[in-house]
Design a protein around this motif. Structure first.
Motif, PDB file in Angstrom:
ATOM      1  N   LEU A  29      -0.825 -27.293   7.065  1.00 29.18           N
ATOM      2  CA  LEU A  29       0.358 -26.711   7.678  1.00 29.18           C
ATOM      3  C   LEU A  29       0.534 -25.285   7.173  1.00 29.18           C
ATOM      4  O   LEU A  29       0.250 -24.992   6.011  1.00 29.18           O
ATOM      5  N   LEU A  30       0.975 -24.408   8.042  1.00 34.45           N
ATOM      6  CA  LEU A  30       1.197 -23.016   7.671  1.00 34.45           C
ATOM      7  C   LEU A  30       2.653 -22.651   7.939  1.00 34.45           C
ATOM      8  O   LEU A  30       3.169 -22.906   9.029  1.00 34.45           O
ATOM      9  N   ASP A  31       3.291 -22.046   6.931  1.00 32.58           N
ATOM     10  CA  ASP A  31       4.665 -21.599   7.170  1.00 32.58           C
ATOM     11  C   ASP A  31       4.659 -20.228   7.831  1.00 32.58           C
ATOM     12  O   ASP A  31       3.620 -19.563   7.939  1.00 32.58           O
ATOM     13  N   VAL A  32       5.815 -19.793   8.273  1.00 36.04           N
ATOM     14  CA  VAL A  32       5.923 -18.561   9.056  1.00 36.04           C
ATOM     15  C   VAL A  32       5.435 -17.348   8.267  1.00 36.04           C
ATOM     16  O   VAL A  32       4.714 -16.488   8.793  1.00 36.04           O
ATOM     17  N   ALA A  33       5.808 -17.252   6.989  1.00 39.22           N
ATOM     18  CA  ALA A  33       5.420 -16.103   6.172  1.00 39.22           C
ATOM     19  C   ALA A  33       3.905 -16.057   5.949  1.00 39.22           C
ATOM     20  O   ALA A  33       3.296 -14.982   5.970  1.00 39.22           O
ATOM     21  N   THR A  34       3.287 -17.229   5.746  1.00 43.61           N
ATOM     22  CA  THR A  34       1.836 -17.285   5.568  1.00 43.61           C
ATOM     23  C   THR A  34       1.131 -16.868   6.847  1.00 43.61           C
ATOM     24  O   THR A  34       0.127 -16.136   6.816  1.00 43.61           O
TER      25      THR A  34
ATOM     26  N   LYS B  53       7.251  -8.646  -4.571  1.00 43.01           N
ATOM     27  CA  LYS B  53       6.703  -7.309  -4.769  1.00 43.01           C
ATOM     28  C   LYS B  53       5.312  -7.448  -5.379  1.00 43.01           C
ATOM     29  O   LYS B  53       5.150  -8.072  -6.429  1.00 43.01           O
ATOM     30  N   THR B  54       4.322  -6.872  -4.721  1.00 43.19           N
ATOM     31  CA  THR B  54       2.931  -7.124  -5.106  1.00 43.19           C
ATOM     32  C   THR B  54       2.237  -5.877  -5.626  1.00 43.19           C
ATOM     33  O   THR B  54       2.513  -4.753  -5.200  1.00 43.19           O
ATOM     34  N   GLY B  55       1.309  -6.112  -6.537  1.00 42.62           N
ATOM     35  CA  GLY B  55       0.343  -5.108  -6.953  1.00 42.62           C
ATOM     36  C   GLY B  55      -1.041  -5.619  -6.588  1.00 42.62           C
ATOM     37  O   GLY B  55      -1.305  -6.829  -6.663  1.00 42.62           O
ATOM     38  N   LEU B  56      -1.924  -4.740  -6.174  1.00 42.27           N
ATOM     39  CA  LEU B  56      -3.286  -5.127  -5.793  1.00 42.27           C
ATOM     40  C   LEU B  56      -4.258  -4.111  -6.362  1.00 42.27           C
ATOM     41  O   LEU B  56      -4.125  -2.907  -6.116  1.00 42.27           O
TER      42      LEU B  56
ATOM     43  N   ILE C 221      -0.020 -12.469   2.005  1.00 41.25           N
ATOM     44  CA  ILE C 221       0.783 -13.694   2.023  1.00 41.25           C
ATOM     45  C   ILE C 221       1.930 -13.583   1.023  1.00 41.25           C
ATOM     46  O   ILE C 221       3.089 -13.868   1.339  1.00 41.25           O
ATOM     47  N   LEU C 222       1.611 -13.132  -0.184  1.00 46.74           N
ATOM     48  CA  LEU C 222       2.628 -12.989  -1.227  1.00 46.74           C
ATOM     49  C   LEU C 222       3.718 -12.023  -0.810  1.00 46.74           C
ATOM     50  O   LEU C 222       4.915 -12.291  -0.969  1.00 46.74           O
ATOM     51  N   ASN C 223       3.327 -10.890  -0.250  1.00 51.40           N
ATOM     52  CA  ASN C 223       4.314  -9.890   0.141  1.00 51.40           C
ATOM     53  C   ASN C 223       5.168 -10.374   1.300  1.00 51.40           C
ATOM     54  O   ASN C 223       6.377 -10.129   1.330  1.00 51.40           O
ATOM     55  N   CYS C 224       4.547 -11.083   2.246  1.00 49.75           N
ATOM     56  CA  CYS C 224       5.307 -11.626   3.378  1.00 49.75           C
ATOM     57  C   CYS C 224       6.250 -12.746   2.934  1.00 49.75           C
ATOM     58  O   CYS C 224       7.228 -13.056   3.634  1.00 49.75           O
ATOM     59  N   GLN C 225       5.960 -13.336   1.782  1.00 49.12           N
ATOM     60  CA  GLN C 225       6.859 -14.345   1.221  1.00 49.12           C
ATOM     61  C   GLN C 225       8.031 -13.698   0.490  1.00 49.12           C
ATOM     62  O   GLN C 225       8.920 -14.403   0.004  1.00 49.12           O
TER      63      GLN C 225
END
Length: 640
Positions: free
Chosen positions: A361-366, A138-141, A131-135
């Motif tokens: 509600l869900l946005d497109v990126a989520t 830049k993500t670390g996991l 979700i974070l990356n699609c928003q």
């Protein structure tokens, strides 16, 4: 190193192949009676890293990392003592971080989402990262364990870091820690395996300038190596249950106390609906630590359907994990925007007043993040021409139940496509101190035709053994013994219930097994044995093969009813390696399995299994087992 490792396994394989009286004298008894049984893999010679003449490659890094694994004897002592030095884990981690070249100010400057829990924390972290990356962030996991390669544990923008990047940061951190070693046992020596990887992930995320790092707790929370962050943006606690009881405690309350140890003053924490005993402890800890606590309500199927969302990870429990991930993202986003995570609701004491967080509600990126999430080894299906693999690393009672529900629904649907002409096989292993009988009792309902119990060792073939998957925390002896115990447990719980009607095929199998037993214990087996209503030609004293043929056109009910229920069992076998387990289960119909396998080492396959046109294989009980399977059937998983 690998040659020695595979030689040990090859000797084990020879020992097992010489073991002809299947199955009842324990294979483990044969194993420990052999000279090999006296050898302990925890003491095997492994290369010691030497920075002066290393070529600093990935394989060398993994070998050096393996030196940091505690061996089986050390692990056993820690469990027996309930890890009396666990309170030093976090202070020692701070010393390791400083010795690696970072400051604690740098560590605390990292924007972190910290997640603990018993079940679903890996899936929750994976959903949250997507979700974070699609928003656009830049993500670390950071997660554990890995399935095939250790670099899977550290991801940038959802992908495992490359071998080159892993090597670069590994040797940088390793050399600094080596150079600053002292004899001080409290943070002065080299960190253990998981602690080192945690420090490594921190160095990667800070140096690569991620916007947010999603950090999964290893074991517990309070004393976990990841619990050095003074002020994470938000904390999450997934579903709680009994696991790692030798370390965390034997009650749900003790485990909840430990998992809530990641809470920090004024930092919001979000959990999912829990057992009342667990919720009570989470509330008490939030009051003690003075942080707000929320409950994320599972996202409804109606909402997902209205947005045409199919979650990237299968299973009905994933709606709960996805909902928690959405809320963790939303709280992080508010913190990231406001520059503070302190503008939250006050701490709430009464359980019925804990704020409930809903998703309306869900946005497109989520939507994109939820749909595109790919988390191998968890409710994963891989289809081949004649074989379908169902993979799930479930290893707690609750997760096994979820796994069984998922598998039964998916496999039953597929079986209809093959007009019921399907063989259903279980490959199982479980490690640690878990009681597997409840697990296997649940899995029994999946109607398996056969079951294979194996170790977590991939193969005796050097080419199939990845250094990343070698585990020094358990001995070969213990792995073999545990697999044999698992098989014995299965045999004791998987007897058919005569209260349910048996199919004609099942009846034939029962009679065949019964006559086989009698034939092996008597010179003659007349068809009208014991005065039971004769179903075979009177006076027949021919071989067992003839008896089996005689069964074809007769009513089998009378003799079935005369056999004790405990004599009616499903087919079960033991294999010393995962490759052999796959070979038997798939009947070598998958080329990628058969091409690396010596078929002569496999147990016999029952004729009724050979007749099936398609095979369904469920692999479960251990993420290490699932990783070993994926390493064989999808060796390039991390490069795709």
């Amino acid at each position: 190193m690998l040659s020695y490792y595979s030689a040990v396994l090859q000797n084990l394989k020879v020992t097992l192949n010489n073991f002809k009286c299947r199955p009842r004298k324990s294979v483990f008894t044969f194993y420990i009676e052999s000279e090999l049984g006296k050898r302990n893999l925890s003491k095997m010679s492994l290369p010691v890293s030497n920075d002066a003449n290393e070529d600093f490659g990935y394989e060398e890094a993994v070998k050096a990392l393996l030196d940091l694994q505690s061996n089986a004897e050390v692990i056993a002592k820690i469990r027996q003592s309930r890890d009396q030095k666990k309170h030093l884990n976090v202070p020692n981690m701070k010393k390791y971080i400083l010795r690696s070249g970072l400051t604690m100010e740098q560590a605390d400057s990292l924007s972190v989402i910290h997640v603990s829990g018993t079940k679903g924390k890996g899936s929750t972290c994976a959903f949250c990262e997507r979700i974070l990356n699609c928003q656009g962030f830049k993500t670390g996991l950071f997660t554990s364990p890995h399935l095939i390669e250790v670099r899977e544990r550290i991801r940038l923008n959802g992908l495992p870091i490359s071998k080159e990047m892993f090597s670069k940061y590994f040797w940088k951190v390793h050399s600094r820690l080596k150079a600053t070693q002292t004899e001080d046992v409290d943070g002065g020596r080299m960190p253990a395996y998981f602690a080192f990887l945690t420090v490594l992930s921190l160095n990667v995320f800070i140096s690569e300038h991620v916007d947010v790092a999603v950090m999964e707790v290893g074991i517990g929370g309070q004393y976990d190596s990841t619990n050095f962050f003074s002020s994470p943006a938000v904390c999450g606690v997934t579903s709680l249950g009994l696991d790692h009881t030798s370390v965390l405690g034997n009650t749900l309350e003790e485990i909840a106390w430990n998992k809530a140890g990641i809470f920090k003053t004024s930092c919001p924490a979000i959990t999912v609906p829990q057992d009342p005993r667990a919720i009570k402890v989470l509330i008490e800890r939030s009051v003690e630590i003075q942080n707000p606590l929320y409950i994320a309500e599972p996202v409804s199927q109606e909402l997902l359907d209205s947005h045409h969302v199919i979650l990237g990870i299968s299973g009905h429990k994933q709606a709960e994990n996805a909902s928690l991930a959405i809320q963790l993202y939303r709280f992080w986003r508010q913190s990231h925007t406001d520059g503070s995570s302190n503008t939250r609701l006050p701490v709430i004491n009464p359980p019925d007043e804990i704020p409930i967080l809903t998703v309306d509600l869900l946005d497109v990126a989520t939507i994109k993040g939820l749909s595109s999430c790919n988390w191998p080894g968890r409710t994963q299906t891989l289809r081949r021409e004649h074989v379908t693999y169902y993979l799930d690393g479930a290893h707690t009672l609750e997760s096994i139940q979820v796994c069984a529900t998922w598998f039964k629904a998916a496999a039953d649907k597929e079986r209809q496509l093959h007009r019921e002409n399907v063989a259903r096989i279980l490959i199982f292993n479980s490690t640690g101190d878990r009681d597997v009988k409840p697990f296997l009792s649940i899995l029994k309902a999946c109607e398996f035709d056969g079951a294979m119990f194996c170790t977590n060792i991939s193969s005796t073939n050097d080419a199939l053994i990845k250094t990343d998957q070698i585990n020094r925390t358990v001995t070969a002896n213990a792995m073999v013994q545990r697999a044999e115990e698992n098989r014995t447990s299965w045999d004791s719980v998987s007897c058919c219930d005569l209260g349910h009607p048996l199919t004609r095929q099942q009846q034939a199998e029962v009679i065949s097994d019964h006559l086989d037993h009698n034939f092996n214990n008597a010179a003659e087996v007349p068809c009208n044995t014991g005065g039971i209503n004769p179903i075979l030609k009177e006076g027949c004293i021919k071989g067992i093969g003839h008896h089996q043929n005689c069964l074809k056109n007769h009513s089998l009910g009378p003799i079935v009813g005369a056999i004790h229920p405990r004599e009616i069992k499903r087919v079960s076998h033991f294999a010393p390696t995962i490759l052999e387990a796959l070979g038997w289960a798939s009947q070598c119909r998958d080329p990628i399995v058969s091409e690396s396998l010596d078929r002569s080492s496999l147990p016999d396959i029952a004729p009724f299994l050979k007749e099936k046109s398609h095979i369904q294989i469920l692999v479960t009980g251990s993420l290490h087992l699932v990783g070993g399977v994926l390493g064989i059937i999808c060796p390039d998983l991390n490069d795709s």
